[in-house]
Enzyme design. Structure first.
Site, PDB file in Angstrom:
ATOM      1  CG  ASP A  82      -1.929   1.007   0.774  1.00 41.15           C
ATOM      2  OD1 ASP A  82      -2.451   1.632   0.188  1.00 41.15           O
ATOM      3  OD2 ASP A  82      -2.355   1.289   2.007  1.00 41.15           O
TER       4      ASP A  82
ATOM      5  CE  LYS B  34      -5.202   2.871  -1.865  1.00 44.75           C
ATOM      6  NZ  LYS B  34      -4.456   2.419  -1.395  1.00 44.75           N
TER       7      LYS B  34
ATOM      8  CG  HIS C  30      -9.590   2.236   8.231  1.00 42.16           C
ATOM      9  ND1 HIS C  30      -9.620   2.986   7.215  1.00 42.16           N
ATOM     10  CD2 HIS C  30      -9.122   1.048   7.854  1.00 42.16           C
ATOM     11  CE1 HIS C  30      -8.735   2.399   6.653  1.00 42.16           C
ATOM     12  NE2 HIS C  30      -8.147   1.225   6.510  1.00 42.16           N
TER      13      HIS C  30
ATOM     14  CG  ASP D  11      -9.994  -1.203   1.837  1.00 40.67           C
ATOM     15  OD1 ASP D  11      -9.085  -1.586   1.803  1.00 40.67           O
ATOM     16  OD2 ASP D  11     -10.458  -0.407   1.525  1.00 40.67           O
TER      17      ASP D  11
END
Length: 531
Positions: free
Chosen positions: A75, A175, A188, A265
């Site tokens: 990432d 993304k 998250h 993800d």
């Protein structure tokens, strides 16, 4: 071996092939090496796995020794989100800075150099770029990770980034489909929701993804967001309507016509884990059209890999997931693996050690030399300066840096240093810094906190460093009180600039990468060396 046994073995290998797990440590654990021999095809790297480029190259050499076709993902967006330089800050500005410059050629050059550095370390899949249109200024998780709020601008820079990254032999993973920019919730922690209609999605969120597909992005990452215009019940990661019916569907049928790898993800994010559980969530994702399951940012152990492998195998046996869909997903993972082998051709000079950097045939064939300063040049061009009512005189003596520090989102993390203090101290030895947070403001009150700043600064000029001041009332109050007490304060905004510029000099860096801090420090001190 019986036909049934062969079928079971193939099923297990396919289930392992669709997983992209992480692990802990700077060396490959034994369990990971064993699973690579059993069919695991991908791994994901995070900041905890990176100590230096040489160490990372040696790690990836060891992984590739188990299976030459391994996909090694990371990432590495550059800017605020860096794993390659997690302990020192990125040599490349992030998306918002590149969007502020609005030179697609520069964006492509930055992505190419970043891709070259990743390839030199043996990485061949980058979970970047972010193609999200940051239409909500209060977005807590995208912000400077977006090229901007204009769909056309985001589209042209997304395409440029994809071309630059892939010219270095590293697959881009665009993304967060279908777009995470109009959210006020961090996936998250919870399930974001976008209530925009389909017409708005087509005119805003989807424009950069169409550009990425046209530019040849090898992968697309789905977002854990609920978009009722596409699916009333399931988030995009788990939605056949979003993945198969929109992303995969032919252009003639109203889709994007994407035929590459769809990556989720991280499934341990609370938007999935707290609602569906990671096992059920992974099965639903693959059934919906996802080809690779990202896991390992938080759950990074063998037990997690086995849980997900067994959940996929059991789902096929129970009929909850078709064997054909799992086989198709695994085939797409292996196809991307083959592209990286064909394109990159990881090569070494005879006699080089395992720790020596990789070189790629793709990077050599592109005809472009390494450009280690391109990130700094981009950061300098991204600065936006607003002078106060009196002419600004550069600092020539040690300063005091007051850093008003918000809580970092998980994507950015709190390991990576940010700000201008280190760079100012390099140019003005003796410069000190103090860090001030929302918790400190709540504990002492804003007046007391600012009194502390003034006491610590004494007679030195103050440089106030903020990050997304428009999203943090405590920070805005503190900055206003500081400016009232010391109008000669220099203000450096390292987030999304929204609030009116204040201070004797206001510098908007459009990101908090190390090079953004260096570019700002050069302006503050009048150091024009290298410009």
């Amino acid at each position: 071996m019986t036909t049934l046994a062969r079928s079971a073995d193939t099923l297990t290998r396919d289930a392992l092939a669709v997983l992209q797990p992480g692990f802990t440590g700077t060396e490959a654990p034994d369990w990971l090496l064993r699973r690579l021999g059993e069919g695991l095809t991908s791994v994901g790297l995070f900041g905890r796995n990176v100590h230096s480029p040489e160490q990372l190259a040696a790690l990836n050499t060891r992984l590739r020794a188990e299976t030459d076709g391994i996909l090694i993902a990371i990432d590495e967006e550059g800017g605020d989100v860096t794993r390659l330089e997690v302990r020192g800050g990125s040599s490349f500005p992030g998306n918002l800075a590149l969007g502020a410059v609005d030179d697609p050629g520069l964006t492509q050059a930055v992505a190419r150099e970043l891709g070259r550095r990743l390839a030199d370390c043996g990485v061949n899949l980058n979970w970047a770029p972010s193609a999200d249109v940051n239409s909500n200024p209060g977005n807590p998780v995208i912000g400077v990770r977006s090229f901007g709020s204009d769909p056309a601008l985001v589209a042209r820079h997304t395409a440029a980034y994809v071309r630059g990254m892939q010219s270095a032999g590293v697959a881009a993973c665009t993304k967060h489909f279908p777009g995470h920019g109009d959210t006020a919730v961090d996936s998250h922690h919870d399930m974001p929701r976008i209530d925009a209609g389909l017409d708005t999605l087509q005119a805003r969120e989807l424009v950069p993804f169409k550009a990425a597909v046209d530019a040849g992005t090898k992968a697309v990452m789905s977002a854990h967001i609920l978009v009722p215009a596409l699916d009333d019940d399931l988030p995009a990661t788990l939605s056949p309507a979003a993945l198969h019916g929109l992303l995969r569907a032919p252009v003639a049928a109203g889709g994007l016509g994407f035929d590459g790898l769809i990556v989720t993800d991280a499934v341990e994010m609370q938007a999935i884990a707290a609602t569906y559980g990671i096992e059920r969530g992974s099965v639903l994702a693959v059934a919906a059209g996802a080809d690779a399951i990202c896991v390992g940012g938080g759950l990074a152990d063998e037990h997690t890999v086995l849980r997900l492998r067994d959940a996929l195998v059991d789902a096929v046996r129970s009929g909850a997931l078709s064997e054909e869909r799992l086989a198709d997903a695994a085939a797409r993972v292996r196809a991307l693996s083959q592209w990286t082998r064909d394109t990159a051709q990881w090569i070494r000079t005879p006699g080089e050690t395992a720790a020596a950097p990789y070189r790629t045939a793709a990077a050599t064939a592109s005809g472009t030399a390494a450009d280690p300063e391109v990130g700094l040049r981009a950061a300098r061009r991204a600065l936006r300066l607003t002078a106060g009512s009196t002419p600004y005189e550069p600092l020539r003596t040690p300063a005091y840096v007051a850093a008003f520090t918000p809580v970092a989102n998980i994507a950015v993390g709190d390991e990576t240093p940010w700000g201008v203090a280190a760079e100012l101290a390099r140019l003005l030895p003796g410069t000190d810094t103090g860090s001030f947070s929302a918790a400190r403001a709540a504990e002492t009150g804003t007046p007391a906190m600012i009194s502390n700043v003034l006491r610590e600064a004494a007679d030195r000029r103050i440089v106030a460093v903020v990050r997304d001041v428009h999203r943090h009332p405590w920070m805005a109050d503190a900055l206003a009180a500081l400016i009232a007490a010391r109008p000669d304060t220099v203000v450096v905004e390292m987030g999304v600039p929204q609030a009116p510029p204040t201070g004797a000099l206001h510098i908007a860096t459009h990101g908090a990468a190390r090079v953004c801090g260096r570019a700002a420090a050069e302006v503050i001190t009048g150091d024009d060396a290298g410009r």
